[in-house]
Structure formats: C-alpha cells, structure tokens
Design an enzyme around this catalytic site. Structure first.
Site, PDB file in Angstrom:
ATOM      1  N   HIS A   1       0.815  -1.213   0.000  1.00  0.00           N
ATOM      2  CA  HIS A   1       0.000   0.000   0.000  1.00  0.00           C
ATOM      3  C   HIS A   1       0.848   1.262   0.000  1.00  0.00           C
ATOM      4  O   HIS A   1       0.398   2.323  -0.380  1.00  0.00           O
ATOM      5  CB  HIS A   1      -0.904   0.054   1.230  1.00  0.00           C
ATOM      6  CG  HIS A   1      -1.951  -1.017   1.269  1.00  0.00           C
ATOM      7  ND1 HIS A   1      -2.903  -1.149   0.287  1.00  0.00           N
ATOM      8  CD2 HIS A   1      -2.201  -1.999   2.168  1.00  0.00           C
ATOM      9  CE1 HIS A   1      -3.709  -2.172   0.590  1.00  0.00           C
ATOM     10  NE2 HIS A   1      -3.293  -2.708   1.718  1.00  0.00           N
TER      11      HIS A   1
ATOM     12  N   HIS B   1       2.904   9.170   0.790  1.00  0.00           N
ATOM     13  CA  HIS B   1       1.812   9.198  -0.194  1.00  0.00           C
ATOM     14  C   HIS B   1       2.310  10.047  -1.365  1.00  0.00           C
ATOM     15  O   HIS B   1       2.874  11.119  -1.145  1.00  0.00           O
ATOM     16  CB  HIS B   1       0.554   9.832   0.403  1.00  0.00           C
ATOM     17  CG  HIS B   1       0.042   9.111   1.623  1.00  0.00           C
ATOM     18  ND1 HIS B   1      -0.920   8.135   1.565  1.00  0.00           N
ATOM     19  CD2 HIS B   1       0.386   9.220   2.926  1.00  0.00           C
ATOM     20  CE1 HIS B   1      -1.156   7.669   2.785  1.00  0.00           C
ATOM     21  NE2 HIS B   1      -0.377   8.309   3.633  1.00  0.00           N
TER      22      HIS B   1
ATOM     23  N   THR C   1      -6.003   7.657   7.203  1.00  0.00           N
ATOM     24  CA  THR C   1      -6.459   7.923   5.836  1.00  0.00           C
ATOM     25  C   THR C   1      -6.621   6.657   5.011  1.00  0.00           C
ATOM     26  O   THR C   1      -6.825   6.726   3.800  1.00  0.00           O
ATOM     27  CB  THR C   1      -5.504   8.890   5.103  1.00  0.00           C
ATOM     28  OG1 THR C   1      -4.233   8.238   4.956  1.00  0.00           O
ATOM     29  CG2 THR C   1      -5.334  10.186   5.860  1.00  0.00           C
TER      30      THR C   1
HETATM   31  C1  SG4 Z   1      -1.241   3.496   4.719  1.00  0.00           C
HETATM   32  O1  SG4 Z   1      -2.176   2.490   4.436  1.00  0.00           O
HETATM   33  C2  SG4 Z   1       0.003   2.824   5.229  1.00  0.00           C
HETATM   34  O2  SG4 Z   1       0.264   1.670   4.471  1.00  0.00           O
HETATM   35  C3  SG4 Z   1      -0.090   2.388   6.666  1.00  0.00           C
HETATM   36  O3  SG4 Z   1       1.247   2.216   7.101  1.00  0.00           O
HETATM   37  C4  SG4 Z   1      -0.757   3.425   7.533  1.00  0.00           C
HETATM   38  O4  SG4 Z   1      -1.012   2.872   8.797  1.00  0.00           O
HETATM   39  C5  SG4 Z   1      -2.059   3.881   6.935  1.00  0.00           C
HETATM   40  O5  SG4 Z   1      -1.796   4.416   5.653  1.00  0.00           O
HETATM   41  C6  SG4 Z   1      -2.785   4.932   7.743  1.00  0.00           C
HETATM   42  O6  SG4 Z   1      -1.908   5.915   8.206  1.00  0.00           O
HETATM   43  O7  SG4 Z   1      -1.058   8.112   8.552  1.00  0.00           O
HETATM   44  N1  SG4 Z   1      -2.099   7.658   6.350  1.00  0.00           N
HETATM   45  S1  SG4 Z   1      -2.150   7.412   7.903  1.00  0.00           S
HETATM   46  O8  SG4 Z   1      -3.453   7.794   8.395  1.00  0.00           O
HETATM   47  O9  SG4 Z   1       0.840   3.784   9.691  1.00  0.00           O
HETATM   48  C7  SG4 Z   1      -0.188   3.162   9.795  1.00  0.00           C
HETATM   49  C8  SG4 Z   1       1.659   1.006   7.410  1.00  0.00           C
HETATM   50  O10 SG4 Z   1       0.914   0.065   7.517  1.00  0.00           O
HETATM   51  C9  SG4 Z   1      -0.685   2.690  11.090  1.00  0.00           C
HETATM   52  C10 SG4 Z   1       3.111   0.916   7.580  1.00  0.00           C
HETATM   53 ZN    ZN Z   2      -0.405   8.194   5.625  1.00  0.00          ZN
END
Ligand code: SG4
Ligand code: ZN
Length: 274
Positions: free
Chosen positions: A69, A100, A208
């Site tokens: 992702h 991102h 997100t």
């Molecule tokens: C993305 O899906 C990343 O892959 C995740 O990172 C992340 O989750 C998730 O976004 C949500 O994080 O700061 N964008 S966010 O709201 O970092 C986390 C991983 O899984 C917990 C490494």
């Molecule tokens: Zn993020």
C-alpha cells in the site's frame, strides 16, 4: 466487495472502502483541504518537542519496505529508547513512517493547501504512550498523532533533498510488494521541514486508509520540504499487491496513493502560525 482495498480500482478504490470498513463513512475523516485563511489561530498550540528525532542509531537496522500500500521506513532497535514527541502535555511514541505520492508533481499529497495538492507527503505516525501500544491507542480520540510534512518539487537541481537522497535512491530496490531493503541510518528529523516544530495546522481526524479509525490528532507542518522531480521518479514505478475482483486479477500500480479529501463537517482547523 472484499476486505481488500486499493487506491485505484473499479471495486476496491476509496469510494468503496466503507462497505468492508464502515468507519471510513465517519464524520471526522482525513485527509482534508486546509484553507489557510479559514484556520483559527490558537495560542495553546505550543511547539512540538521531538524526542531523539536527531539521533542516528548506528547499531539499529533501518529499512524501507513496500507493504503493498505504501513505502514504509522501519527501524529495528534492540534497546527501548523513546523516539517520539511531547505535545500539549502528552508523550507520543514513534510507530512508523510512510509516504503518499502521485503520478505527477502536481498531485500526490493527501492534505491540500488552498485546493492545491503537492507531489509527496510523509506521515510520521505516533501513539500516546499512556495507552500502551498503537492498537490500544486506536480506541481513543486522541490516541494517535500523525506529524505530516508536504514536499514541493522544482526542476532546479538545487532543490534536490540531500538528507533523503539515500532513501529515495533505494526505492528502486523495493518495486514489488513485500520487498524490503536496508538503508544507512539517518535521523528522523530528515523527514521534517527545518525549524517547523512551532508552525503547523492542527485538526482532529482519522487514519487515511482502512480502518479509517477516528483517533488521530493531525499536525500538518506549515513549511514544505523541497525535493527535485528526479528524486520522485522511482515512487511511480512501485507495484502493489495482487488484487482480485469478480472477473480479473491484477497487480495494483502503486501511484496516486492519496485518499481524496474528506468533508470537514463543521470541524475547526487550528493554526499556530500568526
Ligand atoms: C497506509 O495504508 C500505510 O500503508 C499504513 O502504514 C498506515 O497505517 C495507513 O496508511 C494509515 O496511516 O497516517 N495515512 S495514515 O493515516 O501507519 C499506519 C503502514 O501500515 C498505522 C506501515
Ligand atoms: Zn499516511
């Protein structure tokens, strides 16, 4: 609809996330468009105090991983040293960092400033230490703190980001999902715009991506980080996981890894910038 989710797909893209992940339909979702002139100055938004953000742990393994992702930075530390920050009397500990990005330099950041997206955004994810760990912290509205910086590109070579050069050139080695590569240790401060602990936007929102949990104190830096266009190119070659829908199977092209901005629903966006 499946449990799986993606950024670009007929059936698994952001508009379908809520079928399998109902929290994504909540009223305090992220990211948002930050309209600077509508933000509210708040004097209780004191500077963040980073803990060990400038420390380089030479004994630790630092790696980049493609988790299907995003690109994630991991630190394998033997000893439990607190890395994190203090904010408004709470201690938050480092959980992870990821990016991102978009298919061109005008798109990719999740947060918009005045209706404008930028090339790249980094999220440094923390949890409130008193809640024990990341998963427990998800149960509280102030459990998670994401410290975010947006990157701006220009074609001039002077804007190339030297502290992150090693990180960007290693992305080539993790094109496929589940790839991992070790990198030279570097301080977390490389991922934050300089002298920016005191100038940021703050609002309450969510993760997100699924599960879209509404437990995030967002801190979005006012100052952007500069990066050259070239340093971004390899992000756009990344491949995601194998996806299945009713009649096809494909590897997701991992670009435009930004969720569209979400309704503000009367939330206030505060600023520490006068
Ligand atoms: C993305 O899906 C990343 O892959 C995740 O990172 C992340 O989750 C998730 O976004 C949500 O994080 O700061 N964008 S966010 O709201 O970092 C986390 C991983 O899984 C917990 C490494
Ligand atoms: Zn993020």
């Amino acid at each position: 609809h499946t449990e799986d989710w993606a950024y670009s797909s007929d059936t698994e893209g952001p508009q379908f996330w809520a079928y399998a992940h109902p929290l994504c339909n909540g009223t305090k979702q992220s990211p948002i468009n930050i309209i600077m002139k509508e933000t509210i100055y708040n004097e209780t938004l004191t500077p963040l105090v980073p803990l060990n953000y400038s420390t380089v742990f030479n004994d630790a393994n630092y790696y980049l991983a493609n988790n299907g992702h995003t690109v994630k930075l991991g630190i394998e530390l033997d000893t439990r040293v607190p890395i994190g920050l203090l904010w408004r009397g709470n201690e938050y500990h480092y959980h992870g960092l990821h990016f991102h990005w978009g298919e061109n330099d005008q798109h990719g950041s999740e947060h918009y400033f005045n209706n404008q997206s930028y090339a790249l955004e980094v999220h440094i994810v923390h949890y409130l230490k008193d809640y024990g760990d990341f998963n427990s912290a998800l149960n509280y509205s102030d459990g998670i703190l994401v410290w975010s910086s947006v990157f701006q590109t220009s074609n001039s070579s002077e804007t190339s980001n030297t502290p992150l050069q090693d990180v960007f050139k290693s992305i080539d080695k993790i094109i496929n999902a589940e790839n991992k590569t070790y990198i030279n240790p570097l301080p977390l401060s490389s991922f934050v715009s300089e002298n920016s602990t005191g100038s940021y936007y703050h609002y309450e929102g969510s993760l997100t991506s699924p599960e879209c949990t509404e437990s995030v104190m967002w801190i979005v830096n006012h100052k952007m980080i500069s990066i050259s266009s070239n340093q971004l190119l390899s992000f756009r070659l990344l491949k995601g996981r194998l996806h299945n829908s009713s009649n096809s199977v494909w590897f997701e092209n991992l670009t435009n890894t930004d969720r569209p901005t979400q309704p503000i629903n009367g939330r206030k966006v505060y600023t520490s910038v006068l």
